[in-house]
Write an enzyme that holds these catalytic residues in place. Structure first.
Site, PDB file in Angstrom:
ATOM      1  N   TYR A 225      67.331 -51.810  35.675  1.00  0.00           N
ATOM      2  CA  TYR A 225      68.575 -51.046  35.804  1.00  0.00           C
ATOM      3  C   TYR A 225      69.400 -51.260  34.549  1.00  0.00           C
ATOM      4  CZ  TYR A 225      73.287 -49.693  37.216  1.00  0.00           C
ATOM      5  OH  TYR A 225      74.533 -49.116  37.258  1.00  0.00           O
TER       6      TYR A 225
ATOM      7  N   GLU B 130      74.177 -44.125  33.224  1.00  0.00           N
ATOM      8  CA  GLU B 130      73.452 -44.977  34.167  1.00  0.00           C
ATOM      9  C   GLU B 130      71.988 -44.566  34.184  1.00  0.00           C
ATOM     10  OE1 GLU B 130      74.430 -46.765  38.473  1.00  0.00           O
ATOM     11  OE2 GLU B 130      74.060 -44.608  38.504  1.00  0.00           O
TER      12      GLU B 130
END
Length: 395
Positions: free
Chosen positions: A118, A206
């Site tokens: 992530y 993101e």
């Protein structure tokens, strides 16, 4: 401004961030043609078919499928296009899928699945610094990771005067337990991602997940990008990416009238001039037993046209039971605002819900007389306490 995944990846590609080959398609036939094109360019034997909506959780909602043949590409695209996709971010009403992204499959046949990480870049408002947040736990909701295993989330804060320094990009790769080619690729990936975030005037980048393939390539498998509305004048090419079909119709209409509007879930519509006063008004509504149905700032120069537009937008919400207008007359005189309210009220016609008007500031007394003598179904107030009492009584 939110954009689609395929648009976000085009921005990433411009800054040298590695992303899978992919093309957007609006029909199953276009999806097959896109898959053929990707096969010719990359030799891909599998493809990802991804619904393109402004919401996360698409895979869990059935909006992401893996195809292992051109026939499956057509089948998956046909089932996803036109579907109402419901995710935890769309709400129960869901969103209709109008386009799909056909993308090169990164899972190599016969090899182990890629490692998933992530990574995001955003502003830390507490420190005033851009922050790279990353974790070895990619592919999961980062909120769950933060709640259950917070020690697996790392952060690199970037000094505005120096920008991202080489040692920080290397630290990211070390914390993700990478070595060799994968380490070097992650350093380049992180550096390019931060540059993309900064130079595109974004408020959020993101990537979840970031893939490390079996041959140690680092790629952005997904991308969520939010661009700063206030900087779009510098990026007309990004402004052209806006998809009005993905936005709330009331918010789009408000933007056309230069009104700052955000729809909420309450039962009291409010129209205010000034963001601070709007927040205070929403607090008053809550304390009075109501729930704000919207945030609507008509600005410091409210007139009949802006008031009428605000009325029409608020009245589109069937949940609104009361409208509270709270205007502070500083630059603009309260009596002129009152005249605008009366004109707008008459122009719209019958308004079934009660309207509370509080005008304070220059010529507030004259404004109250105008409202009281208008003969309209309007309740006037001088103080916030009065307005709160009326909200309590009418809700």
């Amino acid at each position: 401004m939110n954009i689609h995944e395929y648009q976000a990846k085009e921005i990433l590609r411009q800054f040298g961030v590695s992303v899978p080959a992919g093309y957007v398609a609006f029909t199953p036939e276009e999806a097959v043609e896109a898959a053929r094109r990707i096969k010719d360019e990359t030799g891909a034997a599998t493809w990802a078919v991804k619904a393109q909506i402004h919401a996360g959780g698409r895979g869990k909602g059935g909006g992401v499928k893996i195809a292992r043949s051109l026939e499956e590409v057509k089948q998956h695209a046909g089932s996803i296009l036109g579907m109402t996709l419901v995710t935890h971010q769309t709400g129960p009403e869901g969103k209709i899928v109008h386009k799909v992204l056909i993308e090169q499959g990164i899972y190599y046949p016969g090899e182990s699945e890629p490692d998933e990480f992530y990574m995001s870049v955003l502003l830390n408002r507490a420190t005033g610094k851009n922050t790279i947040m990353y974790s070895t736990e990619g592919g999961m909701d980062i909120e769950n990771v933060a709640e259950k295993t917070p020690h697996l989330i790392f952060r690199e804060e970037v000094e505005p005067a120096t920008g991202l320094l080489p040692f920080q990009a290397r630290k990211v790769a070390f914390n993700l337990n990478l070595s060799g080619k994968a380490h070097k690729e992650m350093v380049m990936f992180t550096t390019a991602l931060y540059r993309a975030y900064e130079e595109s005037d974004a408020s959020l980048f993101e990537i979840n997940p970031v893939f490390k393939t079996s041959d140690n390539r680092i790629m952005a498998a997904d991308a969520k990008v939010n661009l700063d509305d206030n900087a779009l004048f510098r990026h007309p090419d990004y402004m052209a990416m806006r998809d009005l079909a993905e936005e709330d119709p009331a918010e789009v209409e408000a933007g056309q009238h230069n009104l700052n509007f955000i729809k909420l879930d309450g039962n009291v519509g409010c129209m205010v001039n000034g963001a601070g006063l709007a927040m205070a008004t929403m607090d008053i509504i809550k304390l009075s037993g109501g729930e704000p149905a919207n945030f609507l700032d008509v600005g410091g120069t409210a007139n009949a046209q802006t008031v009428e537009a605000g009325f029409r937008i608020i009245l589109q919400d069937p949940n609104v039971k009361v409208i509270l207008i709270n205007i502070f007359g500083g630059i603009v005189r309260c009596d002129r605002v009152a005249e605008g309210i009366v004109e707008a009220y008459k122009s719209i016609g019958t308004i079934e819900v009660p309207v509370i008007v509080r005008l304070q500031g220059t010529n507030a007394d004259e404004a109250k007389v105008l409202i009281d003598r208008s003969g309209l179904k309007v309740h006037s107030a001088i103080t916030l306490e009065e307005a709160a009492g009326l909200v309590r009584a009418l809700v």
